[in-house]
Design an enzyme around this catalytic site. Sequence first.
Site, PDB file in Angstrom:
ATOM      1  N   ASP A 214       0.829  -1.192   0.000  1.00  8.34           N
ATOM      2  CA  ASP A 214       0.000   0.000   0.000  1.00  8.34           C
ATOM      3  C   ASP A 214       0.874   1.257   0.000  1.00  8.34           C
ATOM      4  OD1 ASP A 214      -2.783   0.986   0.398  1.00  8.34           O
ATOM      5  OD2 ASP A 214      -1.962   1.820   2.236  1.00  8.34           O
ATOM      6  N   GLU A 275       1.979  -0.262  -4.891  1.00  2.00           N
ATOM      7  CA  GLU A 275       1.029   0.744  -5.373  1.00  2.00           C
ATOM      8  C   GLU A 275       1.845   2.016  -5.592  1.00  2.00           C
ATOM      9  OE1 GLU A 275      -3.132   2.891  -3.977  1.00  2.00           O
ATOM     10  OE2 GLU A 275      -1.575   2.518  -2.517  1.00  2.00           O
TER      11      GLU A 275
HETATM   12  C1  NOJ Z   1      -4.412   3.010  -0.827  1.00  2.00           C
HETATM   13  C2  NOJ Z   1      -5.499   1.997  -0.691  1.00  2.00           C
HETATM   14  O1  NOJ Z   1      -5.711   1.364  -1.938  1.00  2.00           O
HETATM   15  C3  NOJ Z   1      -6.710   2.756  -0.191  1.00  2.00           C
HETATM   16  O2  NOJ Z   1      -7.873   1.982  -0.230  1.00  2.00           O
HETATM   17  C4  NOJ Z   1      -6.419   3.250   1.205  1.00  2.00           C
HETATM   18  O3  NOJ Z   1      -7.486   4.056   1.633  1.00  2.00           O
HETATM   19  C5  NOJ Z   1      -5.145   4.082   1.230  1.00  2.00           C
HETATM   20  N1  NOJ Z   1      -4.081   3.485   0.492  1.00  2.00           N
HETATM   21  C6  NOJ Z   1      -4.668   4.276   2.645  1.00  2.00           C
HETATM   22  O4  NOJ Z   1      -4.146   3.097   3.152  1.00  2.00           O
END
Ligand code: NOJ
Length: 531
Positions: A214, A275
């Site tokens: 993440d 990500e």
């Molecule tokens: C990215 C995640 O995909 C999202 O769903 C989340 O709210 C944020 N990061 C914070 O962790």
Amino acid sequence: MRRSSDLSPEIAEESAWWQHAVFYQVYVRSFADSNGDGVGDLDGIRSRLGYLELLGVDALWLTPFYRSPMADHGYDVSDPRDVDPLFGDLAAFDRLVADAHEHNIRVTVDLVPNHSSNQHVWFQQALASPPGSPERARYIFREGRGYDGSQPPNNWTSVFGGPAWTQVGDGQWYLHLFAPQQPDLNWENPEVRADLEHTLKFWLDRGVDGFRIDVAHGMAKPEGLPDMELRGVHAPGVLSDDAEDPRFDNDGVHEIHRMIRKVMDQYPGTMAVGEIWVKDDERFAAYVRPDELHLGFNFRLVEAGFDADGVRSAIEHSMAAVASTGTPATWTLSNHDVVRHVTRYGDGAIGVQRARAMALVELALPGVIYLYNGEELGLPNVELPDWALQDPTWERSGRTERGRDGCRVPIPWEGGVPPFGFSTTANTWLPVPNEWDGLTAEAQLEDPGSMLSLYREALEHRKSNPGFGGDELEWYGAPPGCFAFRRKGGGLICALNTSGASVPLPPGRVLLSSGPMDGDQLPPDTAVWLV
Ligand code: NOJ
């Protein structure tokens, strides 16, 4: 040590399986509920493994199922090494991994290293300790600005709206790039690193095949925490990919990924995907250097509209970004943070037709695919009533931004009445629309014209047809609003028509089309595979 795998021997042997895998993102809350509380869980996923095998996916990405107060539906983790009772327990997790492996499906899990929950024992200790204490040093606490410190330390905004700082009782402020319940960890603190290493090994030892990381372009913060330029252009909940944004993509982040990779290398055959909302190709490539992440998500297809030029440029950029790195590109049309693509492309029949076309474009590309649960059923985004909204973005934006709940509605499995087999209770965490009776997996399974059948057929070809060989594309000349590319190694041709009129097809035999052909022409809003 890592538990022996239940994967079949030929599959288990392939250590670089992830280089061409089709991953399926399970939004755990919304996939399948086994205990009737209206929220999806691990045993629910296990009960649907047969479906996932039939669909033809190679691996799962499970969104966070760890202990969490659920302020951001699990992305606020209070114990990263345990399962939240809402989703099951560690035994349920072990059962899921073992059964998935028996279905020859690998399991990857989400890691949330940028922040913890404010209910994490570390943050509770930080609150109970004075400024300057080692307990506070695990997070990013600062004095405020202004003569009495009543102004936040800088002007950073939270991705969910409002300031990125919250003041505590003694006057200090702590940083949270997301909700106040998600304090950012201080990655300069060795304890934070050691704890992530512990978490990585904990899940690797339980048999997971990899991680999705993440906010992998977060974590490292710039020296002195300089102010940001307030342009506010990003969709709520969606991360910033702006090169000038000091909150993300700071150089210090690469050392963290090198640390993660060192751990992963002790577990051959495992992988990590980050990500990474970074638009600049060169900066993106840095994340997938040989000693960093195995794969990086790029979101260019998510950001492109249904427009041949835009899609072509997204494909070219994505491939260029990884060309020098030796890692494959990854392809994503939807996930739990963005409006579902049926809706992005126009909703209704036209949205579905275009989504079918884009599925064929995506599945023709070399590299790694990430599907989002429900896209194979052609689910649209749902306009939920105000009372149902739960995404923190809704409240944080002063109820001006509706947030991401509309793409997270529970999956319709079977039957004619909501929640269509998702749960035994009608009181599901988000309501499921009545109109989804025609979209259930059951309704689509035997219908050759359904979205589900298209995905199954396309995935089968992708796996078995030699046309999909090789890593490079060559582009053909095409009429305006259209494109055609050929997989250089295998010879498969994919053509897309986003113009308003039918166009001639490139030469070849039609292997699969997203809709009916117009004689020997490719109609608007349609894609075709030729061999
Ligand atoms: C990215 C995640 O995909 C999202 O769903 C989340 O709210 C944020 N990061 C914070 O962790």
